[in-house]
Design an enzyme around this catalytic site. Structure first.
Site, mmCIF file in Angstrom:
data_model
loop_
_atom_site.group_PDB
_atom_site.id
_atom_site.type_symbol
_atom_site.label_atom_id
_atom_site.label_comp_id
_atom_site.label_asym_id
_atom_site.label_seq_id
_atom_site.Cartn_x
_atom_site.Cartn_y
_atom_site.Cartn_z
ATOM 1 C CG HIS A 56 -29.846 -59.320 19.994
ATOM 2 N ND1 HIS A 56 -30.477 -59.399 21.227
ATOM 3 C CD2 HIS A 56 -30.734 -59.806 19.087
ATOM 4 C CE1 HIS A 56 -31.680 -59.930 21.064
ATOM 5 N NE2 HIS A 56 -31.860 -60.179 19.781
ATOM 6 C CG ASN A 129 -35.420 -62.161 22.876
ATOM 7 O OD1 ASN A 129 -34.254 -61.825 22.737
ATOM 8 N ND2 ASN A 129 -36.283 -62.152 21.875
#
Length: 485
Positions: A56, A129
């Site tokens: 990320h 997510n």
């Protein structure tokens, strides 16, 4: 912004007399080491980049608020959900997963969907997510999985062999692989995608009664996706497309919003449901556990400084508040340690005290010292516990609710080994046009794999999910469907 009259200073506050020329011996130099302003600028510049997130790394963030729209106090005592109409400030960070900090936004990849709620009882992080499931279900496999998404140690190139070898040897990944390779694998923007807590969590009410829950954030902008061709084109022309889109939408007042829903499962159902409810590679049928509205999230303010707010923001599923507990989900259990530990390494032991991460209520504990402790470090207050001097003490009513555990301590997998039913169900929900694009995306992604054994093993998984699914991919790759499939 009016900057007139502001005096340039060093980091220690002294005024700078010349910021355009270093101090030298004569007009040609050499440069003198006594130019402490020069040395400070160069030394700080060398240290401006903190280690990027292992996963990320590329992301964008925004401030906003959450407003409760439905009474859920029968299920949770969480203070920020305690009454309809209550608003809680929050910060959101969206991200891609595998790429580095300079990678393109419009690649085929899951998107991180992390939210920090600044509640009156401490911060609550929901770190999810844009997909309801994940590739693996045990945290012990996570480092290996992420290695396959990164660069080969010799070539320093992305390695499709590693990707498909791992997936073909980890059939639990099939459900997420199907989502990733479908139209939803490349969202058009961060605003046009759903968000999910993915894991199962536990809500507990004021009576101590609990339920298992799953979070669903539904975008009010509608779902929009990019084709592989358009995503690739945008990646070359504007690799910061998603970041730019989010910033400009908020800047012009087009505030993105999501409705939050939860699925609620009675605790006892976990022992009888047809899928293990703590397996993050599986979903709960909404026919069995319908969506219940909770509230609405709105993003209405851009960060003033990317590094201070987006880069230094730290999230962990272990950042919990009373009324919200965890579940036995093995992937979640590993994340409870790994995320906090990543932030201690990347940002520092006192990352929770940074403005973007600081709780809105007062923090009272016995943690002291550490690098970059920039408050009063607890002052002269008592620094151990238990003590006889009225230091902060625990509140037993806020203990996590107990749940029964049993079994032999051993390295074991989940009891349920059905990796194919839900992936097949998803394939059969797709229209013919969506199936064609899904198969093409998979065939294109697998074609560079110069290992027939890996390809055939993966085709077998697709075939077990749905015979048409497997057959189409096999034909696209020039194979007959394996007899054993």
């Amino acid at each position: 912004m009016n900057m007139k009259g502001k005096q340039l200073t060093t980091s220690w506050g002294a005024p700078v007399g010349d910021n355009q020329h270093s101090i030298t011996a004569g007009s040609r130099g050499p440069t003198l080491i006594q130019d402490v302003h020069l040395l400070e600028k160069l030394a700080h510049f060398n240290r401006e980049r903190v280690p990027e997130r292992v996963v990320h790394a590329k992301g964008a963030g925004a401030h906003g608020y959450f407003e409760v729209t439905n009474d859920v106090t029968a299920y949770t005592k969480a203070d920020f959900l305690s009454e309809v109409g209550k608003k809680t400030p929050l910060f959101v960070r969206f991200s891609t997963v595998a790429g580095e900090n300079g990678s393109a936004d419009s690649v085929r990849d899951p998107r991180g969907f992390a939210i920090k709620f600044y509640t009156e009882e401490g911060n609550y992080d929901l770190v999810g997510n844009n997909t309801p499931v994940f590739f693996i279900r045990d945290a012990i496999k996570f480092p290996d999985f992420i290695h396959t998404q990164k660069r080969h140690p010799r070539t320093h190139l992305k390695d499709p062999i590693a990707v498909w070898d791992f997936w073909s040897l980890s059939p639990e990944s099939l459900h997420q692989v199907t989502i990733l390779m479908s139209d939803r694998g490349i969202p058009a923007t961060y605003r046009h995608m759903h968000g999910f807590g993915s894991h199962t969590f536990k809500w507990v009410n004021n009576d101590g009664d609990g339920v298992w829950i799953k979070y669903h954030f539904k975008t009010e902008q509608g779902i929009k996706n990019l084709s592989e061709e358009v995503g690739t084109k945008i990646a070359g022309e504007n690799p910061d497309h998603h970041t730019q889109d989010l910033f400009h939408a908020i800047e012009k007042g087009d505030y993105p919003a999501w409705k939050l829903y939860v699925q609620i499962m009675p605790l006892e159902d976990a022992n009888t449901y047809r899928f293990d409810p703590f397996d993050v590679t599986k979903v709960w049928s909404q026919k069995d556990y319908p969506l219940i509205e909770v509230g609405r999230m709105v993003l209405n303010r851009n960060p003033e400084n990317y590094f201070a707010e987006v880069e230094q923001a730290t999230f962990s599923p272990g950042t919990l508040v009373p009324g919200i507990d965890v579940s036995p989900d093995k992937m979640l259990q590993g994340r409870l340690f790994a995320y906090h530990d990543a932030h201690r390494y990347r940002v520092g032991a006192n990352h929770q005290a940074l403005p973007i991460n600081r709780a809105k209520n007062e923090v009272h504990n016995y943690q002291r010292d550490g690098q970059m402790r920039f408050d009063n470090n607890g002052g002269a207050s008592i620094y151990y516990e238990p003590n006889s001097f009225q230091g902060p003490t625990e509140s037993p009513e806020n203990k996590q609710a107990p749940y029964t555990v049993s079994g032999v301590a051993n390295s074991v997998g989940y009891d349920h080994q059905d990796h194919y039913t839900q992936a097949g169900d998803l394939y059969r929900l797709l229209s013919e046009e969506e199936r064609i694009r899904l198969v093409k995306n998979i065939v294109d992604a697998m074609s560079p794999v110069e290992n027939d054994e890996i390809k055939l093993r993966q085709i077998g998984h697709f075939y077990r999910a749905d015979s048409e699914y497997g057959t189409r991919i096999a034909e696209g790759l020039g194979f007959q469907v394996p007899q054993k499939a």
